[in-house]
Design a protein around this motif. Structure first.
Motif, short mmCIF file in Angstrom:
data_model
loop_
_atom_site.label_atom_id
_atom_site.label_comp_id
_atom_site.label_asym_id
_atom_site.label_seq_id
_atom_site.Cartn_x
_atom_site.Cartn_y
_atom_site.Cartn_z
N LYS A 520 0.82 -1.23 0.00
CA LYS A 520 0.00 0.00 0.00
C LYS A 520 0.85 1.27 0.00
O LYS A 520 0.37 2.35 -0.24
CB LYS A 520 -0.88 0.03 1.25
CG LYS A 520 -2.07 -0.90 1.17
CD LYS A 520 -3.17 -0.48 2.12
CE LYS A 520 -2.81 -0.76 3.56
NZ LYS A 520 -2.80 -2.20 3.89
N ILE A 524 1.47 -0.59 -4.93
CA ILE A 524 0.08 -0.81 -5.39
C ILE A 524 -0.19 -0.04 -6.69
O ILE A 524 -1.05 -0.42 -7.48
CB ILE A 524 -0.92 -0.43 -4.27
CG1 ILE A 524 -2.28 -1.05 -4.55
CG2 ILE A 524 -1.00 1.09 -4.07
CD1 ILE A 524 -3.22 -1.04 -3.36
N ASP A 528 -2.35 -3.38 -12.37
CA ASP A 528 -3.32 -3.08 -13.41
C ASP A 528 -4.05 -4.37 -13.76
O ASP A 528 -3.80 -5.42 -13.16
CB ASP A 528 -2.64 -2.45 -14.64
CG ASP A 528 -1.57 -3.35 -15.23
OD1 ASP A 528 -1.42 -4.51 -14.75
OD2 ASP A 528 -0.89 -2.93 -16.17
N GLN A 529 -4.93 -4.30 -14.72
CA GLN A 529 -5.77 -5.44 -15.06
C GLN A 529 -4.93 -6.68 -15.41
O GLN A 529 -4.10 -6.63 -16.30
CB GLN A 529 -6.66 -5.05 -16.26
CG GLN A 529 -7.87 -5.93 -16.46
CD GLN A 529 -8.80 -5.95 -15.24
OE1 GLN A 529 -9.00 -4.91 -14.59
NE2 GLN A 529 -9.34 -7.11 -14.92
N GLU A 552 -7.62 -5.71 -1.63
CA GLU A 552 -7.11 -4.44 -2.17
C GLU A 552 -6.56 -4.63 -3.58
O GLU A 552 -6.74 -3.78 -4.46
CB GLU A 552 -6.01 -3.89 -1.25
CG GLU A 552 -6.54 -3.34 0.07
CD GLU A 552 -5.52 -3.39 1.21
OE1 GLU A 552 -5.92 -3.16 2.35
OE2 GLU A 552 -4.34 -3.70 0.95
N VAL A 553 -5.89 -5.75 -3.79
CA VAL A 553 -5.30 -6.00 -5.12
C VAL A 553 -6.40 -6.33 -6.12
O VAL A 553 -6.41 -5.84 -7.25
CB VAL A 553 -4.26 -7.14 -5.04
CG1 VAL A 553 -3.79 -7.55 -6.42
CG2 VAL A 553 -3.07 -6.72 -4.18
N ALA A 555 -9.44 -5.38 -6.12
CA ALA A 555 -10.20 -4.18 -6.45
C ALA A 555 -9.53 -3.38 -7.56
O ALA A 555 -10.17 -2.56 -8.23
CB ALA A 555 -10.35 -3.31 -5.20
N ARG A 556 -8.25 -3.62 -7.77
CA ARG A 556 -7.51 -2.88 -8.81
C ARG A 556 -7.21 -3.75 -10.03
O ARG A 556 -6.37 -3.42 -10.85
CB ARG A 556 -6.23 -2.31 -8.20
CG ARG A 556 -6.54 -1.12 -7.33
CD ARG A 556 -5.57 -0.90 -6.20
NE ARG A 556 -6.05 0.21 -5.36
CZ ARG A 556 -6.83 0.06 -4.28
NH1 ARG A 556 -7.20 -1.15 -3.88
NH2 ARG A 556 -7.24 1.11 -3.59
#
Ligand code: M6R
Length: 625
Positions: A520, A524, A528-529, A552-553, A555-556
């Motif tokens: 974080k 982070i 990306d996708q 958290e990962v 979500a991104r």
């Protein structure tokens, strides 16, 4: 680093040298060369690339007949990989005799010596420090190659393992070492010299390990030429560089040829991954006393009082061994309740470290020859610490320079990527922590339960390895991705570092490992996708925190690959791929969680078409700083 093999005896030398070089090729493989001495003089062949290129060149050219020769496989330090920079290097003496030399190490004062030699009329063909040493020997030669080598080595700053021949003395091989390993195999009518035992074991198991500053003169030839023994005579003599006689000790090598063959596996790394259950059994054998509920480490018994009294442990290592050391830091604090810090040996040695009284330094090294780890150990010992070693190679420099230690007993590790040595290092550090903990605060009951658990670990690793093909299929999904993250917490944070190192060193995919929470604080931004993020997410005290990091990962857009505990269904909601390991206490988890990451790296390298056992730019044993 570089590998040396040399032979003097009654057999044709070229096939022996090529075979030896192939066994040493994991040490360095950007170029190779050999020199063979016969009645017509010294014949030198050198080539860029693998030993097979040299072999083809030698077979094509012929002329390499003789029973005395030296050979080398190189990992470039001074000068790019090229034919002129490949060893052997040589020169011509004032009387017109030729010498040839192979060298492993670094001549630190080579530029001063080079200027001196140029003034004396020598010319140079390569950019190497080694050529300076060969010319210096020529300059100092006065009819006796042993004396010339001794005299030259007295002028050298740096490290060396060398083998030298001279056409005027066609039955004599000179070798010497300082800081770079060199072993002399004692055969029936011959001597074979090599940087490590892998090149010797098919000839003999009787060896002499040359010590620093020692020079050996090895002669073999018809008795009328040597004036001694039977029809074929051999002579051996060891001195210091100051020509003081030394009595060498002949010892027995502790592994056989079978241990270093591939046995149907495609690569040594794959073989060594699969050997881990057996390697761990060998490492634990005789060390877990179920009846009395204690760990038996004979190598430490002389120092058990110092270990109980110890106020601080300083672990130092490089690469994979450093990651094992980080786990050792957790183990010593957790189980033995003693402050411990693991440091990169390369940093420790130069930072003027404060060593308090009652400190214990532990050097961790597969090879026992890593230059920085050795230097850190010496530094700590010179400042008053008790020096311990956790080393695989018996008889290696670190093993010999420590006050005491524990060998891994995991067998020879040939693949450049360290796998079973890591397992052995963590297992030994676990046993050491229990050994000390039992004498400090740990209850008998706790020690007993760990001993029972440790005993079951080889079987658990077998279960993890059943996922070999499943891990390949998962790796295929992400093989086109060039950036990966590896995250873990607590005991599994060093495993994340190790997973990233394994992947990058053999697949050349960029990978970073870090504590899961650290992500974080910057990294982070990379996510990306579809970016593969490997979480070591086994059940334990920080499981819920790791799940939050996974969220958290996700979500991104990151693609989650989890290493999880068998029976954990929940993790499948968050992860695209899961590799399961059996449930064990947290302190023992790294020995299991690292296995899928080794397998993942292996598959990634194979899928990308790389040479798994000899990754570019790397060498198995880093004997230069
Ligand atoms: O022989 P050592 O254990 O001292 O070697 C230390 C590192 O060079 C070694 O672990 C290196 O990082 C490996 N290539 C990792 O797979």
């Amino acid at each position: 680093m570089c590998g040396i093999v040399a032979y003097v005896g009654n057999r044709q030398v070229t096939p022996l040298l090529i075979e030896g070089l192939k066994r040493l090729e994991y040490r360095g493989y950007d170029s190779a060369g050999l020199a063979v001495v016969n009645d017509e003089g010294i014949h030198v062949g050198r080539s860029v690339g693998r030993v097979s290129v040299l072999e083809a060149m030698v077979n094509e050219n012929g002329g390499f007949n003789g029973t005395l020769g030296i050979a080398h496989t190189r990992w470039a330090t001074h000068g790019a990989p090229s034919e002129p920079n490949a060893h052997p290097h040589g020169g011509v003496t004032h009387e017109g005799h030729r010498i040839a030399l192979v060298h492993n190490g670094i001549i630190e004062n080579y530029s001063t010596l080079k200027k001196y030699l140029i003034k004396k009329g020598h010319t140079f063909e390569s950019d190497t420090d080694t050529e300076v040493l060969s010319k210096l020997i020529c300059e100092l030669y006065q009819g006796d190659i042993e004396k010339a080598v001794q005299a030259a080595l007295r002028e050298i700053d740096g490290t060396y393992g060398i083998a030298v021949v001279c056409d005027r003395e066609p039955h004599t091989l000179i070798c010497a070492r300082k800081g770079s390993p060199l072993i002399i195999g004692v055969g029936e009518n011959s001597y074979i010299v090599a940087s490590d035992a892998a090149a010797i074991i098919s000839h003999t198991s009787q060896v002499i390990t040359l010590e620093d500053h020692q020079v050996a003169k090895l002669c073999a030839g018809p008795e009328d030429k040597l004036g001694d023994g039977g029809p074929w005579a051999v002579q051996f003599k060891t001195t210091t560089v100051d020509n003081i006689p030394v009595t060498p000790e002949v010892t027995q090598l502790d592994f056989d040829l079978e241990q270093i063959e591939l046995h149907g596996f495609n690569h040594f790394m794959q073989k060594e991954i699969y050997e881990q259950p057996e390697a761990l059994r060998n490492c634990l054998r005789g060390r877990l006393d179920h009846r009395d509920g204690r760990v038996v480490l004979g190598g430490l018994s002389r120092y058990s009082r110092e270990l109980i009294r110890a106020k601080r442990f300083i672990l130092s290592a490089q690469g994979t061994a450093y990651h094992a050391g980080l786990i050792g830091e957790f183990l010593l604090e957790d189980l033995a309740k003693v402050p411990a810090r693991c440091e990169y040996a390369s940093e420790f040695r130069y930072r003027n470290p404060i060593i308090e009284p009652d400190s214990v330094a532990i050097a961790i090294s597969q090879s026992g020859e890593t230059a920085d780890t050795l230097a850190a150990l010496r530094e700590a010992r010179d400042r008053g610490a008790l020096a311990l070693g956790v080393v695989n190679v018996v008889g290696s420099t670190i093993a010999r320079e420590t006050d005491a230690g524990v060998h891994l007993h995991v067998g020879p590790e040939i693949g450049v990527a360290s796998t079973k040595a890591f397992l052995g290092q963590v297992a030994v550090l676990t046993m050491m922590s229990l050994y000390i903990g039992k004498r400090r605060f740990l209850s008998d009951e706790v020690v007993r339960s760990y001993i029972t658990e440790l005993d079951q670990m080889p079987g658990h690793i077998e279960r993890v390895l059943e996922q070999f093909d499943h891990i390949r299929a998962c790796t295929e999904h992400c093989i086109d991705r060039d950036n990966w993250l590896f995250l873990g917490r607590g005991y599994n944070y060093p495993v994340a570092l190790e997973g990233a190192l394994k992947l990058k060193e053999i697949s050349y995919i960029h990978a970073e490992g870090m504590p899961a929470a650290e992500m974080k604080h910057g990294p982070i931004a990379l996510i990306d996708q579809g970016m593969p993020v490997v979480f070591v997410a086994t059940q334990g005290s920080q499981y819920e925190k790791v799940i939050s990091n996974i969220e958290e990962v996700r979500a991104r857009g990151g693609r989650i690959i989890a290493v999880a505990t068998e029976g954990d269904e929940r993790i499948t909601q968050y992860s695209e791929d899961v590799f399961y390991v059996p449930a064990v206490p947290e302190a023992l988890q790294p020995m299991l969680t690292v296995i899928p990451l080794q397998v993942l790296a292996y598959h990634a390298a194979v899928l990308r078409g790389h040479d798994v056992d000899k990754p570019r730019n790397l060498a198995k044993s880093v004997t230069v700083e």
